[in-house]
Motif scaffolding. Structure first.
Motif, PDB file in Angstrom:
ATOM      1  N   PRO A  73       0.810  -1.216   0.000  1.00  0.00           N
ATOM      2  CA  PRO A  73       0.000   0.000   0.000  1.00  0.00           C
ATOM      3  C   PRO A  73       0.844   1.268   0.000  1.00  0.00           C
ATOM      4  O   PRO A  73       1.943   1.287   0.553  1.00  0.00           O
ATOM      5  CB  PRO A  73      -0.811  -0.121   1.300  1.00  0.00           C
ATOM      6  N   GLY A  74       0.292   2.285  -0.627  1.00  0.00           N
ATOM      7  CA  GLY A  74       0.990   3.563  -0.678  1.00  0.00           C
ATOM      8  C   GLY A  74       0.010   4.711  -0.748  1.00  0.00           C
ATOM      9  O   GLY A  74      -1.206   4.522  -0.701  1.00  0.00           O
ATOM     10  N   VAL A  75       0.577   5.896  -0.879  1.00  0.00           N
ATOM     11  CA  VAL A  75      -0.253   7.100  -0.960  1.00  0.00           C
ATOM     12  C   VAL A  75       0.277   7.986  -2.082  1.00  0.00           C
ATOM     13  O   VAL A  75       1.485   8.106  -2.267  1.00  0.00           O
ATOM     14  CB  VAL A  75      -0.266   7.834   0.397  1.00  0.00           C
ATOM     15  N   LEU A  76      -0.648   8.543  -2.854  1.00  0.00           N
ATOM     16  CA  LEU A  76      -0.305   9.480  -3.932  1.00  0.00           C
ATOM     17  C   LEU A  76      -0.756  10.865  -3.478  1.00  0.00           C
ATOM     18  O   LEU A  76      -1.882  11.040  -3.007  1.00  0.00           O
ATOM     19  CB  LEU A  76      -1.037   9.058  -5.209  1.00  0.00           C
ATOM     20  N   LEU A  77       0.149  11.835  -3.629  1.00  0.00           N
ATOM     21  CA  LEU A  77      -0.119  13.176  -3.091  1.00  0.00           C
ATOM     22  C   LEU A  77       0.217  14.264  -4.097  1.00  0.00           C
ATOM     23  O   LEU A  77       1.215  14.164  -4.812  1.00  0.00           O
ATOM     24  CB  LEU A  77       0.765  13.419  -1.855  1.00  0.00           C
ATOM     25  N   LYS A  78      -0.611  15.296  -4.130  1.00  0.00           N
ATOM     26  CA  LYS A  78      -0.273  16.534  -4.840  1.00  0.00           C
ATOM     27  C   LYS A  78      -0.110  17.580  -3.746  1.00  0.00           C
ATOM     28  O   LYS A  78      -1.077  17.944  -3.066  1.00  0.00           O
ATOM     29  CB  LYS A  78      -1.396  16.918  -5.824  1.00  0.00           C
ATOM     30  N   LEU A  79       1.131  18.040  -3.570  1.00  0.00           N
ATOM     31  CA  LEU A  79       1.424  18.840  -2.381  1.00  0.00           C
ATOM     32  C   LEU A  79       1.231  20.344  -2.559  1.00  0.00           C
ATOM     33  O   LEU A  79       1.221  21.097  -1.592  1.00  0.00           O
ATOM     34  CB  LEU A  79       2.848  18.534  -1.898  1.00  0.00           C
ATOM     35  N   GLY A  80       1.121  20.789  -3.830  1.00  0.00           N
ATOM     36  CA  GLY A  80       0.838  22.218  -4.024  1.00  0.00           C
ATOM     37  C   GLY A  80       2.054  23.078  -4.257  1.00  0.00           C
ATOM     38  O   GLY A  80       1.913  24.274  -4.559  1.00  0.00           O
ATOM     39  N   GLN A  81       3.235  22.513  -4.090  1.00  0.00           N
ATOM     40  CA  GLN A  81       4.467  23.249  -4.417  1.00  0.00           C
ATOM     41  C   GLN A  81       5.553  22.232  -4.771  1.00  0.00           C
ATOM     42  O   GLN A  81       5.496  21.086  -4.318  1.00  0.00           O
ATOM     43  CB  GLN A  81       4.927  24.123  -3.252  1.00  0.00           C
TER      44      GLN A  81
END
Ligand code: FES
Length: 172
Positions: A73-81
């Motif tokens: 399992p993992g996590v995909l992120l859009k952090l904004g910068q």
């Protein structure tokens, strides 16, 4: 009372490791071309798995994913910068394993400070700094999934920069 058995076991393991390393070094120097080829073939071939489309992501909202297989399992992120290892037009899309490198507890994302946090023994990892450990029992940084983006905006995982917890090889 002090347990000497553990100390002895550790010393034996250390010596065994040293001998194996020496044997490996000697073998490496006399490796035949066929052996070298076989060793090259033993390298891990990562699958290129589509994780999502960029349009599916919302800034600072984690998306559950798995890579390179359903048991990781993992996590995909859009952090904004823009961040270390980030892809996409803003250089801000990253993905990490959510298995804690210490003992494999499942971690959760904190949008407040963009960290992954372990409920086991409270290790914390900075998602803006390539999964760098910032606190706790773990002894290495978090495994970051290496991403790419195609011209349709599909996000792919193509590799991992650390060993996933509990595995001898990232690809089974
Ligand atoms: Fe995460 Fe121990 S399992 S800190």
């Amino acid at each position: 009372m002090k347990c000497n058995k553990l100390v002895d076991a550790g010393r034996r393991q250390f010596l065994r490791g040293g001998m194996a390393a020496t044997a490996g070094a000697v073998a490496a120097t006399v490796m035949a071309p066929e052996q070298a080829k076989a060793q090259a073939l033993a390298r891990v071939d990562y699958p290129a798995n589509r994780l999502a489309n960029i349009a599916d992501l919302v800034v600072n909202e984690p998306m559950d994913i798995a890579y390179p297989d359903a048991d990781s399992p993992g996590v995909l992120l859009k952090l904004g910068q823009a961040v270390e290892g980030g892809v996409g037009p803003d250089g801000d899309i990253v993905a990490f394993s959510v298995l804690c490198p210490h003992k494999g507890w499942l971690m959760s994302y904190s949008a407040e400070d963009m960290t992954l946090n372990c409920p086991g023994h409270h290790s914390r990892f900075d998602c803006e700094a390539g999964g760098q450990q910032i606190w706790g029992h773990a002894t290495n940084n978090l495994a970051q999934f290496l991403l790419s983006l195609d011209d349709k905006g599909d996000i792919y995982a193509n590799g991992i920069d650390e060993l996933i917890y509990g595995r001898l090889s990232n690809v089974l």
